[in-house]
Design a protein around this motif. Structure first.
Motif, PDB file in Angstrom:
ATOM      1  N   SER B  58       1.070  -1.105   0.256  1.00  0.00           N
ATOM      2  CA  SER B  58       0.058   0.354   0.112  1.00  0.00           C
ATOM      3  C   SER B  58       0.741   0.930  -0.096  1.00  0.00           C
ATOM      4  O   SER B  58       0.434   1.976  -0.270  1.00  0.00           O
ATOM      5  N   LEU B  59       2.078   1.358  -0.228  1.00  0.00           N
ATOM      6  CA  LEU B  59       3.011   2.455   0.169  1.00  0.00           C
ATOM      7  C   LEU B  59       2.591   3.195  -0.672  1.00  0.00           C
ATOM      8  O   LEU B  59       2.615   4.467  -1.154  1.00  0.00           O
ATOM      9  N   ALA B 112      -7.981   0.849   3.543  1.00  0.00           N
ATOM     10  CA  ALA B 112      -9.786  -0.288   3.357  1.00  0.00           C
ATOM     11  C   ALA B 112     -10.088  -0.477   1.709  1.00  0.00           C
ATOM     12  O   ALA B 112     -10.000  -1.851   1.885  1.00  0.00           O
ATOM     13  N   SER B 113      -9.811   0.304   0.342  1.00  0.00           N
ATOM     14  CA  SER B 113      -9.909  -0.001  -0.133  1.00  0.00           C
ATOM     15  C   SER B 113      -8.214  -0.842  -1.102  1.00  0.00           C
ATOM     16  O   SER B 113      -9.225  -1.568  -2.319  1.00  0.00           O
ATOM     17  N   ARG B 114      -7.811  -0.206  -0.677  1.00  0.00           N
ATOM     18  CA  ARG B 114      -6.909  -1.628  -1.361  1.00  0.00           C
ATOM     19  C   ARG B 114      -6.082  -2.837  -0.464  1.00  0.00           C
ATOM     20  O   ARG B 114      -6.127  -3.618  -1.566  1.00  0.00           O
ATOM     21  N   ILE B 119      -8.099  -9.017   1.793  1.00  0.00           N
ATOM     22  CA  ILE B 119      -7.956  -9.248   2.547  1.00  0.00           C
ATOM     23  C   ILE B 119      -9.291 -10.144   2.225  1.00  0.00           C
ATOM     24  O   ILE B 119      -8.895 -11.212   2.646  1.00  0.00           O
ATOM     25  N   THR B 120     -10.193  -9.137   2.290  1.00  0.00           N
ATOM     26  CA  THR B 120     -11.909 -10.118   2.516  1.00  0.00           C
ATOM     27  C   THR B 120     -11.899 -11.433   0.870  1.00  0.00           C
ATOM     28  O   THR B 120     -11.912 -12.089   1.345  1.00  0.00           O
ATOM     29  N   ALA B 121     -10.770 -10.267  -0.554  1.00  0.00           N
ATOM     30  CA  ALA B 121     -10.922 -11.532  -0.772  1.00  0.00           C
ATOM     31  C   ALA B 121     -11.045 -12.883  -1.260  1.00  0.00           C
ATOM     32  O   ALA B 121     -10.847 -13.480  -1.882  1.00  0.00           O
ATOM     33  N   THR B 241     -17.312  -5.221   2.102  1.00  0.00           N
ATOM     34  CA  THR B 241     -15.852  -4.058   3.397  1.00  0.00           C
ATOM     35  C   THR B 241     -15.660  -3.096   3.053  1.00  0.00           C
ATOM     36  O   THR B 241     -15.579  -2.296   3.715  1.00  0.00           O
ATOM     37  N   VAL B 242     -15.723  -2.759   2.073  1.00  0.00           N
ATOM     38  CA  VAL B 242     -15.196  -0.687   1.560  1.00  0.00           C
ATOM     39  C   VAL B 242     -16.633  -0.331   1.387  1.00  0.00           C
ATOM     40  O   VAL B 242     -15.766   1.249   2.760  1.00  0.00           O
TER      41      VAL B 242
END
Lengths: 158, 264
Positions: B58-59, B112-114, B119-121, B241-242
């Motif tokens: 995510s950086l 959350a979106s990245r 993670i959820t998927a 999630t998002v």
């Protein structure tokens, strides 16, 4: 991706994250100055403190020497009682006067100390006798207008 | 007529109890995650691997967005401040808005979106392909092996990412304000330093981002674990999630701000 590479990247991430925190702490913010330095308390009574707030600076000759620690209403004399924490390194003469000044025209307000010539110094817990209240801009303007209005008929008579 | 009304009421009732049930299950799930996180800490390599996927990857998005948000703040802030002749307060404006609000909140939304959706998927697909059941068959607790490391990785990464976002944003504001527009260098930094307090502003910002980290990771792992084991279920869970974590972040931000910065 092998394990060593993974560790390296995560280490890099944590390191720059901590570096960013350090940057914020050192370069952007200040530790609340004087909070851990030794201080002593002085008090002063003002007729009107204007917009003075707790944690407003106390300055002498423009240098910050302390902070306002508490503001209270004195119900006996109907004045404001301001407590200030002043840095232990600085001592002020007994006849020091405290004024509430404004930084710039609309800036924040602070307490200014004007040291007198007394040989005795203020002790912790002492009260400052000579005080000057905040200048309330609205009052000043209304006084000015009031005077103008009073002058007006006199000038027309001439 | 009456039967239609009754049907509507029944539907409403079911959706309410359904939500309540999910909330209860999510709370129980969080408790289980915390209980079984011993393995995530003992075998820290598992968590390190997840920090790589959630934090390190995510950086780029965090750094680049931070830079641009800071640059926009510099431009807009200067435009407004110079009308009042106080362009010297630009440093204060940029630093306070980033450290207190934009840093933690925008970083959490991006996170959350990245990372949350990923993670959820991932967990959802593991469930759909029955990898989680397979683990249970082998007497491996999937919450300890799969969920807890991802949860802790999110909690660890979030404050670091928010701090990086803020630092990058301040650098962006500096670039635009000082280098491009020409606010005085010394005044920019000294005004900033005199009005940003370490305890009040920076620590509270870090606390905020840590809370957001818990919220996002919790929602992400829960949605993944709870999703229907179909292709549709996984995609729905990822979307949820998002959406849910974005709303939760903003609501939590309001509450935390009300507690932290009520004004002196």
């Amino acid at each position: 991706m092998n394990k060593a590479m993974l560790d390296l990247w995560v280490g890099f991430f944590v390191a720059i994250g901590l570096a960013a925190l350090l940057f914020l702490a050192v370069k952007v913010g200040t530790m609340s100055s004087l909070s851990n330095a030794d201080t002593y308390v002085l008090q002063a009574r003002f007729d009107n403190i204007g917009g003075l707030k707790v944690r407003s600076p106390v300055k002498s000759a423009g240098v910050v020497v302390g902070r306002v620690s508490d503001i209270r209403f004195d119900p006996e004399n109907y004045v404001a009682l301001v407590s200030m924490q002043v840095d232990d390194r600085y001592q002020f003469p007994k006849d020091t006067s405290a004024t509430i000044n404004t930084q710039g025209l609309l800036g924040e307000q602070y307490v200014g100390f004007d040291p007198g010539g007394d040989t005795q110094m203020l002790k912790p817990g002492d009260s400052i006798r000579l005080t000057q209240s905040a200048v309330v801009l609205e009052k000043l303007i209304s006084q000015f207008l009031f005077n103008k209005a009073a002058e007006e008929p006199a000038t027309t008579k001439k | 007529m009456l039967t239609k009304l009754a049907a509507g009421l029944r539907l409403l009732g079911r959706s309410v109890t359904d939500r309540l049930w999910r909330l209860g299950f999510a709370s129980r799930f969080l408790l289980a995650t915390l209980l079984y996180s011993g393995m995530a800490l003992r075998r820290f390599g598992l968590t390190i691997r997840e920090i790589y996927f959630t934090g390190v990857l995510s950086l780029i998005i965090i750094l680049v967005s931070g830079l641009f948000v800071g640059m926009v703040l510099g431009l807009q802030g200067y435009d407004t401040l110079q009308r009042f002749g106080s362009a010297s307060a630009l440093g204060t404006l940029v630093a306070l808005s980033l450290v207190r609000e934009l840093g933690p909140v925008v970083a959490a939304l991006l996170f959350a979106s990245r990372a949350g959706s990923a993670i959820t998927a991932e967990i959802g697909l593991m469930k759909a392909t029955e990898q989680l059941s397979a683990m249970e068959m082998m007497a491996v607790n999937p919450i300890a092996r799969v969920v807890a490391p991802r949860f802790w990785a999110g909690v660890v990464s979030m404050p670091l990412l928010a701090a990086l976002f803020s630092a990058m944003g301040i650098f962006g504001g500096y670039l635009v304000g000082v280098q491009l527009i020409g606010v005085d260098d010394g005044i920019f930094w000294s005004q900033m330093r005199s009005s940003v307090d370490f305890g009040d502003d920076i620590v509270n910002g870090v606390i905020k981002s840590a809370v957001f980290g818990v919220i996002v990771s919790w929602i992400a792992v829960f949605e993944g674990y709870d999703c229907e084991p179909t292709a549709e279920g996984v995609s729905g869970a990822t979307t949820r999630t998002v959406v849910t974590s974005s709303l939760a972040i903003l609501a939590a931000d309001f509450m935390l701000t009300a507690f932290m910065f009520r004004g002196a």
